[in-house]
Design an enzyme around this catalytic site. Sequence first.
Site, mmCIF file in Angstrom:
data_model
loop_
_atom_site.group_PDB
_atom_site.id
_atom_site.type_symbol
_atom_site.label_atom_id
_atom_site.label_comp_id
_atom_site.label_asym_id
_atom_site.label_seq_id
_atom_site.Cartn_x
_atom_site.Cartn_y
_atom_site.Cartn_z
ATOM 1 N N LYS A 192 15.614 0.090 5.242
ATOM 2 C CA LYS A 192 15.176 0.628 3.947
ATOM 3 C C LYS A 192 15.307 2.164 3.936
ATOM 4 O O LYS A 192 15.760 2.766 2.963
ATOM 5 C CB LYS A 192 13.726 0.195 3.711
ATOM 6 N N LEU A 252 0.842 -1.205 0.000
ATOM 7 C CA LEU A 252 0.000 0.000 0.000
ATOM 8 C C LEU A 252 0.876 1.254 0.000
ATOM 9 O O LEU A 252 2.074 1.189 0.297
ATOM 10 C CB LEU A 252 -0.908 -0.028 1.230
HETATM 11 P P1 NAD Z 1 0.716 2.698 -5.938
HETATM 12 O O1 NAD Z 1 0.114 3.966 -5.454
HETATM 13 O O2 NAD Z 1 0.984 2.490 -7.400
HETATM 14 O O3 NAD Z 1 -0.213 1.459 -5.471
HETATM 15 C C1 NAD Z 1 -0.880 1.366 -4.236
HETATM 16 C C2 NAD Z 1 -2.153 0.559 -4.454
HETATM 17 O O4 NAD Z 1 -2.793 0.355 -3.189
HETATM 18 C C3 NAD Z 1 -3.194 1.266 -5.344
HETATM 19 O O5 NAD Z 1 -3.591 0.399 -6.396
HETATM 20 C C4 NAD Z 1 -4.345 1.581 -4.379
HETATM 21 O O6 NAD Z 1 -5.622 1.542 -5.011
HETATM 22 C C5 NAD Z 1 -4.197 0.463 -3.378
HETATM 23 N N1 NAD Z 1 -4.820 0.709 -2.078
HETATM 24 C C6 NAD Z 1 -4.714 1.788 -1.272
HETATM 25 N N2 NAD Z 1 -5.400 1.583 -0.134
HETATM 26 C C7 NAD Z 1 -5.959 0.367 -0.218
HETATM 27 C C8 NAD Z 1 -6.783 -0.407 0.635
HETATM 28 N N3 NAD Z 1 -7.180 0.045 1.821
HETATM 29 N N4 NAD Z 1 -7.171 -1.632 0.215
HETATM 30 C C9 NAD Z 1 -6.784 -2.107 -0.981
HETATM 31 N N5 NAD Z 1 -5.997 -1.436 -1.833
HETATM 32 C C10 NAD Z 1 -5.591 -0.208 -1.464
HETATM 33 O O7 NAD Z 1 2.054 2.506 -5.091
HETATM 34 P P2 NAD Z 1 3.343 1.614 -5.480
HETATM 35 O O8 NAD Z 1 4.254 2.371 -6.369
HETATM 36 O O9 NAD Z 1 2.871 0.248 -5.873
HETATM 37 O O10 NAD Z 1 4.073 1.543 -4.044
HETATM 38 C C11 NAD Z 1 3.584 0.748 -2.983
HETATM 39 C C12 NAD Z 1 4.562 0.844 -1.827
HETATM 40 O O11 NAD Z 1 5.849 0.386 -2.251
HETATM 41 C C13 NAD Z 1 4.770 2.271 -1.292
HETATM 42 O O12 NAD Z 1 4.858 2.217 0.104
HETATM 43 C C14 NAD Z 1 6.077 2.702 -1.922
HETATM 44 O O13 NAD Z 1 6.773 3.661 -1.137
HETATM 45 C C15 NAD Z 1 6.824 1.385 -1.970
HETATM 46 N N6 NAD Z 1 7.866 1.292 -3.024
HETATM 47 C C16 NAD Z 1 7.607 1.739 -4.283
HETATM 48 C C17 NAD Z 1 8.602 1.654 -5.251
HETATM 49 C C18 NAD Z 1 8.348 2.142 -6.666
HETATM 50 O O14 NAD Z 1 9.310 2.295 -7.421
HETATM 51 N N7 NAD Z 1 7.099 2.384 -7.066
HETATM 52 C C19 NAD Z 1 9.859 1.107 -4.946
HETATM 53 C C20 NAD Z 1 10.070 0.616 -3.647
HETATM 54 C C21 NAD Z 1 9.067 0.722 -2.700
#
Ligand code: NAD
Length: 300
Positions: free
Chosen positions: A173, A64
Site C-alpha cells: 500500500k 483507525l
Molecule cells: P477517520 O479519522 O475519518 O476515522 C477514524 C475513526 O476511528 C474515527 O471515527 C475515530 O473516532 C475512531 N477511533 C479512533 N481511535 C479509536 C479507538 N481507540 N476506538 C474506537 N474508535 C476509534 O479516518 P478514515 O478516513 O476513516 O481513515 C481510516 C484509515 O484508513 C486511516 O488509516 C487512513 O489512512 C486509511 N485510508 C483512508 C482513506 C480515505 O480516503 N479516507 C483511503 C484509504 C485508506
Amino acid sequence: MKIAFIGLGNMGAPMATNLVKAGHDVRVFDLVEGAVEALEAEGASRGASAEAAARGAEVVISMLPAGAHVRGLYLGRDGETGLFDALEGKPLIIDASTISPEDARFVGAAAAERGLTYLDAPVSGGVGGAKAGTLTFIVGGAEAGFAQAKPVLEDMGKNIFHAGEVGAGQVAKICNNMLLGILMSGTAEALALGVKNGLDPAVLSEIMKQSSGGNWALNVYNPWPGVMEGSAASRDYQGGFLTDLMAKDLGLAWELALGSKATVPMGSQARNLFALHSAQGNGQLDFSSIQKLYRAGEDD
Ligand code: NAD
C-alpha cells in the site's frame, strides 16, 4: 457472520454499512457517539466498548487513523488492558487501517503470542470505493487467515490481494501511494510548466495522455480545474483523498525507506511537497490540489 467493527470514520462507516447490507451480524464501536448512532440506524448493533463489541465475534475489523491507535486498541495504552487480552474467544483480527509495516508486525506478533490470527488489510479506493463496496484490499498474513477473510472482504471490496506475510499489505500500500504522490506532483508540475508557456491545460493534457507522459493522475484524476468533469480539481478540490492523508502515507514511505536503507529521492521530494502544501492550509483539500503549489504567483 458475527463481526465486530471498530472505527466508524469516513472509511469505516460505509464499510461497516456494507457488511450489514450483506447480511452480517455487525456490532460496532467508536469513540464518537454520533458515529455509533449512525451505524445503528443502518442496522448494526452497538458495543459499549471495543471489548463489548468483540464479545462472541468471529471476526474483528478495525479501521483507525494511525499506528498508535491500532497499538492502543489491541495492546492497551497507559497500562490499560488491550483488546487482545480482553477477548474471550479467538476471532480473526483484520486491521484495515494504513499504518507502518513495523506497527503491523508488532501487533501481529502480539496476536500470534496469544494464538490469534492477525491480518493487515489496508485499502485503496477512498471514501467513494468504501461506499460503493469496490475497495481494493491488500492483505498481509497467513494463507489460512487470508482464505477465511476473503469472503468478508469481498462484501466491502472488489479486488482482494494477498501480498505476503503480516506487514506485506502495508508495504504494498505504501509503495503504491508513494508512486501516486510522485505521479500527481509530477503531473501538476508538467501542466504548470506548459500553461506558463502559453498552452491550454486541456490541450496539453490530451497531448500527454496520448503520449509517453500518460499516467493515472493525468488520465483519470487531472489536477487542473476544469480540464476533467467530475474531478476533485473541478469542484474546488473538495472531498476525495485528502492532502493530509497523502502526506501521512508519504511519511510512512520515508520511514520504511529509512528502516530498510532504501533510497527514495522522488518519494522524499513528494513528501516534502505535500507536507509544505498541507502546512500552507491545504491539508483538508483533495491531494490533487498540489497543483496550487505550482500556481503560486501566477498573476504576477
Ligand atoms: P477517520 O479519522 O475519518 O476515522 C477514524 C475513526 O476511528 C474515527 O471515527 C475515530 O473516532 C475512531 N477511533 C479512533 N481511535 C479509536 C479507538 N481507540 N476506538 C474506537 N474508535 C476509534 O479516518 P478514515 O478516513 O476513516 O481513515 C481510516 C484509515 O484508513 C486511516 O488509516 C487512513 O489512512 C486509511 N485510508 C483512508 C482513506 C480515505 O480516503 N479516507 C483511503 C484509504 C485508506
